[in-house]
Design an enzyme around this catalytic site. Sequence first.
Site, PDB file in Angstrom:
ATOM      1  N   LYS A 147       0.965  -1.170  -0.013  1.00  4.10           N
ATOM      2  CA  LYS A 147      -0.106   0.101   0.200  1.00  4.10           C
ATOM      3  C   LYS A 147       0.803   1.284  -0.011  1.00  4.10           C
ATOM      4  CE  LYS A 147      -3.655  -2.536   2.431  1.00  4.10           C
ATOM      5  NZ  LYS A 147      -4.748  -2.386   3.569  1.00  4.10           N
ATOM      6  N   TYR A 206     -12.291  -3.197  -3.475  1.00  7.41           N
ATOM      7  CA  TYR A 206     -12.739  -2.966  -2.354  1.00  7.41           C
ATOM      8  C   TYR A 206     -14.150  -3.130  -2.082  1.00  7.41           C
ATOM      9  CZ  TYR A 206      -8.227  -2.435  -0.224  1.00  7.41           C
ATOM     10  OH  TYR A 206      -6.853  -2.329   0.459  1.00  7.41           O
ATOM     11  N   ASN A 210      -1.873  -0.267   7.036  1.00  6.62           N
ATOM     12  CA  ASN A 210      -1.096  -1.584   7.559  1.00  6.62           C
ATOM     13  C   ASN A 210      -0.287  -2.104   6.568  1.00  6.62           C
ATOM     14  OD1 ASN A 210      -2.921  -2.379   5.753  1.00  6.62           O
ATOM     15  ND2 ASN A 210      -4.389  -3.368   7.511  1.00  6.62           N
ATOM     16  N   HIS A 215      -1.756  -5.786   1.613  1.00  2.00           N
ATOM     17  CA  HIS A 215      -3.011  -6.376   1.309  1.00  2.00           C
ATOM     18  C   HIS A 215      -2.726  -7.840   0.692  1.00  2.00           C
ATOM     19  CE1 HIS A 215      -7.045  -7.407  -0.228  1.00  2.00           C
ATOM     20  NE2 HIS A 215      -6.330  -8.052  -1.348  1.00  2.00           N
ATOM     21  N   GLU A 272      -9.241 -10.734  -7.513  1.00  3.40           N
ATOM     22  CA  GLU A 272      -8.316  -9.556  -7.468  1.00  3.40           C
ATOM     23  C   GLU A 272      -7.155  -9.556  -8.293  1.00  3.40           C
ATOM     24  OE1 GLU A 272      -7.236  -9.923  -3.309  1.00  3.40           O
ATOM     25  OE2 GLU A 272      -9.159  -9.248  -2.609  1.00  3.40           O
TER      26      GLU A 272
HETATM   27  P1  DAT Z   1      -7.481  -7.067   5.639  1.00  5.16           P
HETATM   28  O1  DAT Z   1      -7.056  -6.155   4.999  1.00  5.16           O
HETATM   29  O2  DAT Z   1      -6.905  -7.748   6.885  1.00  5.16           O
HETATM   30  O3  DAT Z   1      -8.029  -8.211   4.687  1.00  5.16           O
HETATM   31  P2  DAT Z   1     -10.255  -5.839   5.637  1.00  5.16           P
HETATM   32  O4  DAT Z   1     -10.673  -6.633   4.433  1.00  5.16           O
HETATM   33  O5  DAT Z   1     -11.325  -6.015   6.578  1.00  5.16           O
HETATM   34  O6  DAT Z   1      -8.654  -6.317   6.251  1.00  5.16           O
HETATM   35  O7  DAT Z   1     -10.363  -4.371   5.408  1.00  5.16           O
HETATM   36  C1  DAT Z   1      -9.650  -3.767   4.335  1.00  5.16           C
HETATM   37  C2  DAT Z   1      -8.600  -2.494   4.771  1.00  5.16           C
HETATM   38  O8  DAT Z   1      -9.609  -1.690   5.437  1.00  5.16           O
HETATM   39  C3  DAT Z   1      -7.647  -3.047   5.943  1.00  5.16           C
HETATM   40  O9  DAT Z   1      -6.453  -3.347   5.640  1.00  5.16           O
HETATM   41  C4  DAT Z   1      -7.624  -1.707   6.754  1.00  5.16           C
HETATM   42  C5  DAT Z   1      -8.882  -1.052   6.669  1.00  5.16           C
HETATM   43  N1  DAT Z   1      -9.936  -1.397   7.625  1.00  5.16           N
HETATM   44  C6  DAT Z   1     -10.473  -2.478   8.040  1.00  5.16           C
HETATM   45  N2  DAT Z   1     -11.443  -2.467   8.991  1.00  5.16           N
HETATM   46  C7  DAT Z   1     -11.115  -1.104   9.403  1.00  5.16           C
HETATM   47  C8  DAT Z   1     -11.532  -0.524  10.721  1.00  5.16           C
HETATM   48  N3  DAT Z   1     -12.536  -1.032  11.373  1.00  5.16           N
HETATM   49  N4  DAT Z   1     -11.276   0.639  10.741  1.00  5.16           N
HETATM   50  C9  DAT Z   1     -10.508   1.455   9.958  1.00  5.16           C
HETATM   51  N5  DAT Z   1      -9.910   0.822   8.898  1.00  5.16           N
HETATM   52  C10 DAT Z   1     -10.237  -0.403   8.635  1.00  5.16           C
HETATM   53 MG    MG Z   2      -9.580  -7.924   3.080  1.00  5.55          MG
END
Ligand code: DAT
Ligand code: MG
Length: 140
Positions: A11, A51, A118, A121, A132
Amino acid sequence: MSTERTLVLIKPDGVRRGLSGEVISRIENKGYRVTSLVMMSATREILERHYAEHEGKPFYEPLVEFMLSGPIVAMVVEGNRVIEGFRSLSGATDPTVAAPGTIRGDLARDQGTKVVQNIVHGSDSPESAAREIEIFFGGK
Ligand code: DAT
Ligand code: MG
């Protein structure tokens, strides 16, 4: 032998902080193979597809804006059980509690932003990976 493929993104925070090499090293040191790699600026259209599952959530718009804030690295990574394996290398979504030893646990922390930054991805299932990879590498 069922070699699997996953989509990994570094990212904008990871690219900005010069951590692309570190992330790729961790993937290669684990024994997975990077089979496609491109540095690119994502478009809103690509990110809205990528997303789609998060549309409507409070962090969705900040997430898209964050992913547009600088270049990203997109990769296809291969290996047996690489989908699960890369998620394990990445660590938990929330970098504050991601285990030390993981990419997110070692290299990221809460920045007080609306969206969690973070570093990486990784696809979460074979269906997500196929979808994806098509978004980022379809037609290539
Ligand atoms: P991951 O990237 O671990 O698969 P995800 O698909 O649930 O997590 O979410 C996509 C991204 O969105 C994630 O890397 C960081 C952000 N994100 C997820 N949940 C969040 C939250 N509750 N508050 C803020 N950002 C969040
Ligand atoms: Mg995810």
